[in-house]
Each structure stands twice: as C-alpha cells, then as structure tokens.
Scaffold this motif. Structure first.
Motif, PDB file in Angstrom:
ATOM      1  N   LEU A  42      -1.457 -12.838  17.260  1.00 19.28           N
ATOM      2  CA  LEU A  42      -2.907 -12.925  17.390  1.00 19.28           C
ATOM      3  C   LEU A  42      -3.358 -14.369  17.198  1.00 19.28           C
ATOM      4  N   TYR A  83     -10.405 -10.538  10.895  1.00 18.07           N
ATOM      5  CA  TYR A  83     -10.625 -10.601  12.335  1.00 18.07           C
ATOM      6  C   TYR A  83      -9.576  -9.823  13.131  1.00 18.07           C
ATOM      7  N   GLU A  84      -8.733  -9.058  12.467  1.00 23.71           N
ATOM      8  CA  GLU A  84      -7.667  -8.355  13.190  1.00 23.71           C
ATOM      9  C   GLU A  84      -8.222  -7.388  14.234  1.00 23.71           C
ATOM     10  N   SER A  85      -9.354  -6.784  13.958  1.00 26.75           N
ATOM     11  CA  SER A  85      -9.935  -5.818  14.895  1.00 26.75           C
ATOM     12  C   SER A  85     -11.126  -6.394  15.653  1.00 26.75           C
ATOM     13  N   ARG A 131      -7.945  -8.208  22.150  1.00 25.82           N
ATOM     14  CA  ARG A 131      -7.680  -9.212  21.123  1.00 25.82           C
ATOM     15  C   ARG A 131      -7.083 -10.454  21.765  1.00 25.82           C
ATOM     16  N   LYS A 157      -5.508 -15.031  12.830  1.00 28.50           N
ATOM     17  CA  LYS A 157      -4.634 -14.302  11.914  1.00 28.50           C
ATOM     18  C   LYS A 157      -5.326 -13.927  10.603  1.00 28.50           C
ATOM     19  N   TYR A 186      -0.678  -3.973  19.865  1.00 25.48           N
ATOM     20  CA  TYR A 186      -1.885  -4.612  20.390  1.00 25.48           C
ATOM     21  C   TYR A 186      -1.924  -4.617  21.919  1.00 25.48           C
ATOM     22  N   CYS A 197      -4.770 -13.546  22.065  1.00 23.43           N
ATOM     23  CA  CYS A 197      -3.417 -13.823  21.564  1.00 23.43           C
ATOM     24  C   CYS A 197      -2.895 -15.125  22.158  1.00 23.43           C
ATOM     25  N   ALA A 255      -7.161 -11.725   8.259  1.00 24.78           N
ATOM     26  CA  ALA A 255      -7.160 -10.257   8.256  1.00 24.78           C
ATOM     27  C   ALA A 255      -8.506  -9.675   8.650  1.00 24.78           C
TER      28      ALA A 255
END
Length: 361
Positions: free
Chosen positions: A174, A181-183, A157, A177, A125, A159, A179
C-alpha cells in the motif's frame, strides 16, 4: 448530405479553435487526436494467460483495454495498460499488459500480462477486482516506480511497485502504510517529476518526493523513498484537498490525477481528469462527460495553485469515446515526449485506447 457534413465540419473546427484560443500559455497542447489510427489498442480475445489464482487459462484482455501509462525506453514507447477479462466477477478482473511501439502509434503487445493479482501478500487488496490504472515514473538510478489501484471488489487502494525493466515487478504494498488509512478509498497517484530528455524522473522538492492523488478532490502526499507515502493532512487530521471541483464548470463533480506531474519553467504542471455534475446525475445531453483540464502549481510549493485551465482541453467526441463500457469518457493517463512531439494516451469509454499528439516544444 454533403452540405450538412460541410457545415458540421466548420462547426467542429470552430469549437476546436475556441478551445485552443482559451488555452493559457503555460498549458500543454493543443493535442490532435490521431483519427486515422485510433483506437491504437483494442481488446483481444485470442491471448491467454494461466491465472495463478483461478488455476486455469483465461482470455485476460478480451473484454476491455484502457487507461494506459507510457514511458520512452531505448528509443521506443512502452505502453503499460489496464486489461479486463470476461469472467464478470466484478465486471472483469484487471491486469496490466505491456505493448511497444517504434513510432508511438502502432503497438505490438506482449501475449501475457506483466502485472496481476497472485497468491501473494497483496491478494486481499487486489482480488477479485484486480490491478488498475497504472502510472509510471523513473528514478535517478534507472528503476521504474509504478503507482496503481488495487481493487478488492469493494475498496480501491493506491499501491506501489518497482521494476528494473518493466517486465519483472516487486510489489511494494500500500502507498499509505499508516494503519488509519488502510481502508481509505484512494487511487490515481501522479508523482512529481523532472523531464530529463525523453524520461520523466521523480524529483525532490524541499527534500521530499511528492504525489498528487484522488478521484474526488486531489490530495497530496510526500515520501523519502517513493514507496512509503505520508498524506498531507488538514487541521482535523484528514487528507487536505489541494484541488477541488468547481461549480458551473466542466469539472464540477470530481477531479482525478492524469499522467505524472512534471516541473516546467512556469511551475509544476498536472493534467487531470474530471467529470461534471451532469455525469453524476446521468444527464442525457453532452454535458454528461469526462473531460481533461490542467493545473499549474508553484515549483517550490506543490500545495500552491498558480493557475488553472479556464476550460477543458480534451473531451469525448468520437464514436469510440462516446459509447462503450462507460459512455462519454476520455481518461488521460499516459504522456511521453517522443521524437520531439508530445504523445498523450487515453482510455476511451473505458473500452479502448487512443492517442493524441501535440507538436508544442
């Protein structure tokens, strides 16, 4: 020439007074730029760092330094700032440096960065773009919580990291967390705090911590532990805008969190950065600029806007703010109450760091 300079000084003073007159009573300021000492931090091409990814020594802060956060610790101001190298992988990889000051203006920096991309679980990331735009708050037990932007060269992103001393850091991963919203493109996390003497301590409202974030609209997230955040969603399951740009105003294109929000007698105060549509369209006049505003929320409801600044309180007008990596930018990100004065630290044209001071109690 003297006559011209005299007229110009009168015009500038009139503009400043007009902006001050338009400030609502809940706003913080006015702030006076410290012209005699600004910029307070410049790039440095002599400091080196053995990069754990490149496996060689680099000049880690030679290109630009900007967008700092700040805290008061042991009677001194600590500045955690973004620094870029000259490797040009993605216009420079960002790392975070640390500088300290006895008076809030004159800083001594450490020779090595204290936070940076490494061969760890966050590398995918954080590299090659780096670790950007820090924001610091404290916890009730004396730890520091850092929100920062990881940039892999394509997606930003938001963090989180934590530290007992600003020197050693634990990456918490992140902020979001979930999934799905990971990108998600996300950045600029401003956690709501309570001012406790010279400290800004994260505080719960209705049993949860809250954080404003975003660089288009401002969104809101909640947390039980300051490291794992849940985004407030609308009825369609998407992040719900809390503060949006306003047409025909200084913030018509985007709004972005500034320093940590904090609770006052009037409500929750958030300083935010913004740009207008002139900046988006690359206009050539002075409307093409990043400026700063303020917004007030209900102290019992972080979603409810009570008031919002009618105009900006801070804008680029100095040579080092008008010209740089990105022209016409003041980006406010660090705020401390130190020795009975407010110190505002900001990036100038994405190139240097400057300070402004307010004597408002």
């Amino acid at each position: 020439m003297k006559k011209y300079l005299f007229i110009l000084s009168i015009c500038l003073a009139a503009c400043q007074n007009k902006t001050e007159d338009q400030q609502q009573d809940w706003q913080l300021g006015p702030f006076v730029k410290q012209d005699a000492d600004n910029p307070v931090l410049l790039p440095n091409d002599t400091t080196t760092f053995d990069d754990p990814i490149l496996k060689r020594s680099i000049n880690w802060e030679a290109k630009d330094v900007y967008n700092p956060s700040a805290v008061v610790r042991d009677g001194k101001v600590y500045l955690l700032y973004r620094a870029e190298d000259t490797l040009k992988v993605v216009d420079g990889t960002s790392r975070l440096g640390l500088a300290v000051s006895d008076d809030g203006i004159h800083f001594t920096r450490q020779p090595k960065p204290v936070f940076y991309p490494a061969e760890d679980f966050m590398k995918k990331y954080e590299y090659p773009g780096g670790c950007e735009d820090p924001r610091l708050v404290e916890t009730e037990d004396g730890r520091y919580i850092l929100t920062y932007t990881a940039y892999d060269g394509k997606t930003a992103r938001l963090c989180v990291a934590s530290s007992p001393d600003l020197q050693t850091w634990k990456k918490e991963g992140l902020a979001f967390k979930d999934a799905k919203y990971e990108s998600l493109w996300s950045k600029s996390g401003a956690i709501i705090c309570e001012k406790v003497k010279e400290k800004f301590v994260a505080t719960k409202i209705n049993g949860k911590y809250w954080m404003y974030f975003g660089d288009t609209n401002l969104f809101l997230a909640s947390s039980d532990n300051l490291t794992d955040w849940k985004i407030l969603e609308d009825e369609t399951g998407k992040p719900k805008p809390i503060v949006q740009p306003r047409d025909d105003n200084f913030d018509s294109w985007l709004v972005e969190s500034g320093p940590a929000a904090f609770v006052t007698d009037k409500g929750i105060l958030l300083i935010y950065n913004s740009a207008n549509k002139g900046f988006q369209n690359k206009a050539t006049d002075t409307k093409n600029a990043y400026r700063a505003g303020q917004v007030l929320f209900d102290k019992n409801d972080p979603t409810k806007i009570v008031d919002r600044s009618k105009t900006f309180f801070f804008e680029p007008d100095k040579p080092y703010e008008l010209t740089g990596q990105v022209n016409n930018v003041v980006f406010v990100e660090g705020l401390v109450h130190f020795k009975d004065r407010w110190f505002l630290y900001y990036g100038t044209a994405d190139s240097k760091i400057a300070a402004a001071v307010s004597d408002k109690k």
